[in-house]
Design a protein around this motif. Structure first.
Motif, PDB file in Angstrom:
ATOM      1  N   UNK A 108      17.784  17.199 -26.820  1.00 42.64           N
ATOM      2  CA  UNK A 108      16.919  15.734 -26.653  1.00 42.64           C
ATOM      3  C   UNK A 108      16.138  15.674 -25.351  1.00 42.64           C
ATOM      4  N   UNK A 109      16.447  16.252 -24.271  1.00 41.45           N
ATOM      5  CA  UNK A 109      15.826  16.038 -22.906  1.00 41.45           C
ATOM      6  C   UNK A 109      15.166  17.505 -22.518  1.00 41.45           C
ATOM      7  N   UNK A 110      15.987  18.650 -22.540  1.00 41.45           N
ATOM      8  CA  UNK A 110      15.594  19.692 -22.074  1.00 41.45           C
ATOM      9  C   UNK A 110      15.071  20.851 -22.999  1.00 41.45           C
ATOM     10  N   UNK A 113       8.089  20.065 -12.233  1.00 40.30           N
ATOM     11  CA  UNK A 113       7.977  20.155 -13.369  1.00 40.30           C
ATOM     12  C   UNK A 113       9.027  20.938 -14.357  1.00 40.30           C
ATOM     13  N   UNK A 114       9.351  22.145 -13.822  1.00 40.11           N
ATOM     14  CA  UNK A 114      10.248  22.790 -14.357  1.00 40.11           C
ATOM     15  C   UNK A 114      11.683  22.260 -14.226  1.00 40.11           C
ATOM     16  N   UNK A 115      12.042  21.423 -13.361  1.00 42.12           N
ATOM     17  CA  UNK A 115      13.269  20.661 -13.093  1.00 42.12           C
ATOM     18  C   UNK A 115      13.251  19.561 -14.074  1.00 42.12           C
ATOM     19  N   UNK A 116      12.084  19.040 -14.447  1.00 40.89           N
ATOM     20  CA  UNK A 116      11.899  18.038 -15.348  1.00 40.89           C
ATOM     21  C   UNK A 116      12.196  18.400 -16.868  1.00 40.89           C
ATOM     22  N   UNK A 117      11.639  19.645 -17.132  1.00 41.60           N
ATOM     23  CA  UNK A 117      11.891  20.003 -18.588  1.00 41.60           C
ATOM     24  C   UNK A 117      13.001  20.954 -18.793  1.00 41.60           C
ATOM     25  N   UNK A 118      13.801  21.836 -17.785  1.00 45.90           N
ATOM     26  CA  UNK A 118      14.810  22.359 -17.801  1.00 45.90           C
ATOM     27  C   UNK A 118      16.052  21.742 -17.515  1.00 45.90           C
ATOM     28  N   UNK A 119      15.939  20.860 -16.441  1.00 45.97           N
ATOM     29  CA  UNK A 119      17.090  20.323 -15.799  1.00 45.97           C
ATOM     30  C   UNK A 119      17.218  20.689 -14.337  1.00 45.97           C
ATOM     31  N   UNK A 120      17.903  20.044 -13.736  1.00 46.12           N
ATOM     32  CA  UNK A 120      18.287  20.320 -12.130  1.00 46.12           C
ATOM     33  C   UNK A 120      18.793  21.745 -11.829  1.00 46.12           C
ATOM     34  N   UNK A 121      19.580  22.229 -12.726  1.00 50.79           N
ATOM     35  CA  UNK A 121      20.423  23.425 -12.540  1.00 50.79           C
ATOM     36  C   UNK A 121      19.504  24.807 -13.036  1.00 50.79           C
ATOM     37  N   UNK A 122      18.266  24.746 -12.401  1.00 50.49           N
ATOM     38  CA  UNK A 122      17.094  25.673 -12.615  1.00 50.49           C
ATOM     39  C   UNK A 122      17.501  27.042 -12.208  1.00 50.49           C
ATOM     40  N   UNK A 123      17.090  27.887 -12.909  1.00 49.70           N
ATOM     41  CA  UNK A 123      17.427  29.325 -12.673  1.00 49.70           C
ATOM     42  C   UNK A 123      16.305  30.376 -13.033  1.00 49.70           C
ATOM     43  N   UNK A 124      15.568  31.260 -12.273  1.00 49.07           N
ATOM     44  CA  UNK A 124      14.479  32.231 -12.263  1.00 49.07           C
ATOM     45  C   UNK A 124      15.113  33.332 -13.161  1.00 49.07           C
ATOM     46  N   UNK A 125      14.861  33.710 -14.298  1.00 49.09           N
ATOM     47  CA  UNK A 125      15.276  34.945 -15.250  1.00 49.09           C
ATOM     48  C   UNK A 125      14.677  36.069 -15.126  1.00 49.09           C
ATOM     49  N   UNK A 169       1.075  14.845 -17.389  1.00 45.89           N
ATOM     50  CA  UNK A 169       1.474  16.259 -17.427  1.00 45.89           C
ATOM     51  C   UNK A 169       2.815  16.309 -18.190  1.00 45.89           C
ATOM     52  N   UNK A 170       3.717  15.535 -17.869  1.00 41.54           N
ATOM     53  CA  UNK A 170       4.951  15.355 -18.728  1.00 41.54           C
ATOM     54  C   UNK A 170       4.845  15.219 -20.162  1.00 41.54           C
ATOM     55  N   UNK A 171       3.960  14.247 -20.363  1.00 33.26           N
ATOM     56  CA  UNK A 171       3.674  13.960 -21.936  1.00 33.26           C
ATOM     57  C   UNK A 171       2.952  15.072 -22.526  1.00 33.26           C
TER      58      UNK A 171
END
Length: 285
Positions: A136-138, A97-109, A14-16
């Protein structure tokens, strides 16, 4: 509020796929809440907002995103009608998945209910929501589209060009329009069963096609970004959001106080939860 549930793990595949294609589809994503319950909440919001929407369409002056107008009914801030939509923002199926692709400081906009009516035109052309900002990561912004009904290719479904988030160029908006909207090379229509969620990078080339079917296409739309992007600007979050955000993680998710991040990013006009204040002191951030 839903019962506490363990988070669902994500797979390397899924991440790939998200990294390579710019999207991933997760089925049964509304199981923690009950699909029928979510559909009923959507229908209640649509009933409540339909008179104002019809008046706007009749006036000929359209405002609001996602093609709000004669072909689509966009219901912004759906949580004002039912806090179930806030619960879905922290869905245990999607959060990993959202934390993996955005980062742990996740916010719903954004939290939006959207109906693209049967037998209506495409309500947007080919575009991307942001320039192709890259880290490079997020990802800077990711959206989650929940399908409230089985999505078929005839329902004006969301359509992307897989992998286009890696391209520097924007889509040629003047070339693939009108009757040629679906002539875009490499396009793929996003279909799936009711209860699925499509998580996608907003720098993908995308559009919504004409709904030629006999059924409305109904979606819940969630936008996510890192906490350091300011959500409320000068406006204090509404009491309904503050009351719902009764844990440090929920405070972060609603853009109020960070768990993963600096205190300088926090809202100063909302009191910390006691446990959140202690967390801030302990982390010295």
């Amino acid at each position: 509020m839903i019962a506490t549930l363990p988070q669902v793990g994500i797979t390397d595949e899924q991440l790939r796929q998200f990294r390579e294609d710019g999207y991933v589809l997760l089925e049964n994503a509304l199981d923690p809440f009950g699909l029928r319950r979510v559909q009923s909440a959507f229908e209640a919001v649509q009933r409540a907002t339909e008179p104002a929407w019809r008046a706007m369409v009749q006036s000929g002056t359209f405002k609001g995103g996602y093609g709000n107008g004669p072909d689509a009914h966009t219901m912004s801030s759906a949580y004002e009608y039912d806090t179930l939509f806030l619960d879905i923002a922290e869905n245990p199926v999607t959060t990993p998945l959202l934390e993996a692709v955005i980062g742990p400081n996740l916010q719903a906009m954004e939290i939006v209910a959207h109906c693209h009516h049967a037998h209506t035109n495409a309500h947007t052309g080919w575009h991307r929501d942001w320039p192709p900002y890259r880290h490079p990561q997020y990802s800077l912004k990711v959206k989650a589209f929940y399908f409230l009904d089985d999505q078929t290719e005839e329902m004006g479904c969301f359509t992307v060009v897989p992998g286009s988030q890696h391209w520097d160029t924007d889509p040629p908006r003047d070339q693939y329009t009108g009757d040629d909207l679906e002539a875009m090379p490499g396009m793929k229509k996003m279909v799936g069963p009711a209860g699925s969620v499509l998580i996608w990078d907003v720098t993908l080339w995308h559009t919504g096609t004409a709904n030629t079917s006999d059924r409305d296409r109904r979606l819940l739309i969630y936008g996510y970004m890192p906490f350091w992007v300011k959500k409320w600007e000068s406006q204090t979050p509404p009491p309904s959001v503050i009351d719902w955000a009764d844990t440090p993680q929920r405070r972060q998710l609603m853009g109020i106080h960070a768990v993963h991040g600096r205190a300088s990013w926090d809202r100063k006009d909302v009191d910390y939860l006691p446990e959140h204040a202690e967390l801030v002191k302990a982390k010295k951030f």
